[in-house]
Design a protein around this motif. Structure first.
Motif, mmCIF file in Angstrom:
data_model
loop_
_atom_site.group_PDB
_atom_site.id
_atom_site.type_symbol
_atom_site.label_atom_id
_atom_site.label_comp_id
_atom_site.label_asym_id
_atom_site.label_seq_id
_atom_site.Cartn_x
_atom_site.Cartn_y
_atom_site.Cartn_z
ATOM 1 N N ARG A 181 -7.714 7.615 6.168
ATOM 2 C CA ARG A 181 -8.253 6.617 5.245
ATOM 3 C C ARG A 181 -9.718 6.924 4.912
ATOM 4 O O ARG A 181 -10.148 6.779 3.763
ATOM 5 N N PHE A 221 -1.647 11.735 -1.090
ATOM 6 C CA PHE A 221 -1.963 10.328 -1.335
ATOM 7 C C PHE A 221 -1.256 9.856 -2.600
ATOM 8 O O PHE A 221 -1.281 10.545 -3.625
ATOM 9 N N SER A 222 -0.645 8.692 -2.531
ATOM 10 C CA SER A 222 0.029 8.140 -3.706
ATOM 11 C C SER A 222 -0.997 7.529 -4.658
ATOM 12 O O SER A 222 -2.119 7.194 -4.255
ATOM 13 N N GLN A 224 -0.887 4.622 -5.912
ATOM 14 C CA GLN A 224 -1.162 3.248 -5.497
ATOM 15 C C GLN A 224 -2.179 3.199 -4.366
ATOM 16 O O GLN A 224 -3.027 2.298 -4.317
ATOM 17 N N GLU A 225 -2.117 4.176 -3.460
ATOM 18 C CA GLU A 225 -3.108 4.232 -2.375
ATOM 19 C C GLU A 225 -4.514 4.397 -2.945
ATOM 20 O O GLU A 225 -5.468 3.762 -2.475
ATOM 21 N N ASP A 228 -5.632 1.158 -4.641
ATOM 22 C CA ASP A 228 -5.989 0.155 -3.626
ATOM 23 C C ASP A 228 -7.381 0.425 -3.053
ATOM 24 O O ASP A 228 -8.163 -0.509 -2.821
#
Length: 247
Positions: A181, A221-222, A224-225, A228
């Motif tokens: 992250r 990593f998508s 959406q990630e 976000d």
């Protein structure tokens, strides 16, 4: 020197101007296929001037400052099992650029985000020389305290007296955050910073495109990630600001 002699010298050096019919013909033949292809609207004079500025000479103090900053991060987080080389580098990067520090680093576009390989080797060596920490990659807690742990603190408060709150904020914000992250956040931060420096119009789509163009490995990593994280950074106010000192 006579004017004719000066003219001869200039002509021989290629600085003469056509003065006769034959000179004109030769001049036109030379430049008939020449095309000026530069787009004047895309010439960034500020960027050119900045590139001409002499680079600051790196001193031992510059190396010491970055070692001390890293030591403070490790000092605060060495009991967390999430701290390793990669997370430490990302936290140094975020400290440097969120607080706009004058810190000597050379973060490059690597698969894992902004990364300075030489910096990491230097830190491991200096930690051991100063008897602050020993890095043990195979251990559950990777930074083992040595006999003089905390010896960096007087230097830390001297070097970073104006940025103590920003550094503490980052350390505590990412205290238990997993490396993946932190990598995502640091890379989004770096891409966001590029958009500002290039004076591009900012929106999520441009930022996401830059993120995926960073390195093929970023496909892990998508979308959406990334979205976000962008929203989280906006809500936290944790994103690159314009550096007025260099703008």
């Amino acid at each position: 020197m006579e004017k004719s002699k000066i003219d001869e010298i200039l002509v021989s050096l290629g600085f003469g101007f056509p003065e006769s019919k034959n000179d004109n013909i030769a001049f036109e033949e030379t430049f008939e296929k020449y095309q000026f292809e530069a787009d004047a609207n895309k010439i960034d004079s500020e960027k050119i001037l900045k590139s001409l500025k002499p680079k600051k000479k790196v001193t031992n103090i510059d190396y010491h400052r970055r070692t001390v900053l890293a030591a403070e991060i490790v000092y605060k987080l060495h009991k967390e099992n999430t701290l390793g080389h990669l997370k430490l580098q990302k936290l140094i990067y975020l400290c440097q650029h969120s607080a706009q520090m004058d810190l000597y680093t050379n973060f490059l576009k690597q698969a894992m985000g902004p990364y300075d390989n030489r910096l990491m080797r230097s830190l491991d060596k200096q930690f051991k020389v100063n008897q602050w920490f020993q890095f043990s990659g195979g251990e559950y807690l990777k930074y083992q305290p040595l006999s003089k742990i905390g010896g960096h603190r007087e230097w830390y408060e001297k070097y970073f007296s104006n940025q103590l709150s920003e550094i503490d904020f980052i350390i505590e914000k990412f205290r238990i955050t997993k490396t993946k992250r932190v990598e995502l956040i640091a890379t989004v931060f770096a891409c966001w910073k590029e958009i500002i420096e290039e004076k591009q119009l900012f929106n999520n789509e441009i930022l996401i495109k830059k993120f995926y163009n960073w390195h093929p490995d970023k496909s892990k990593f998508s979308k959406q990630e990334i979205i976000d994280i962008i929203e989280w950074m906006k809500n936290e106010g944790f994103y690159p600001k314009i550096d007025l000192a260099s703008s």
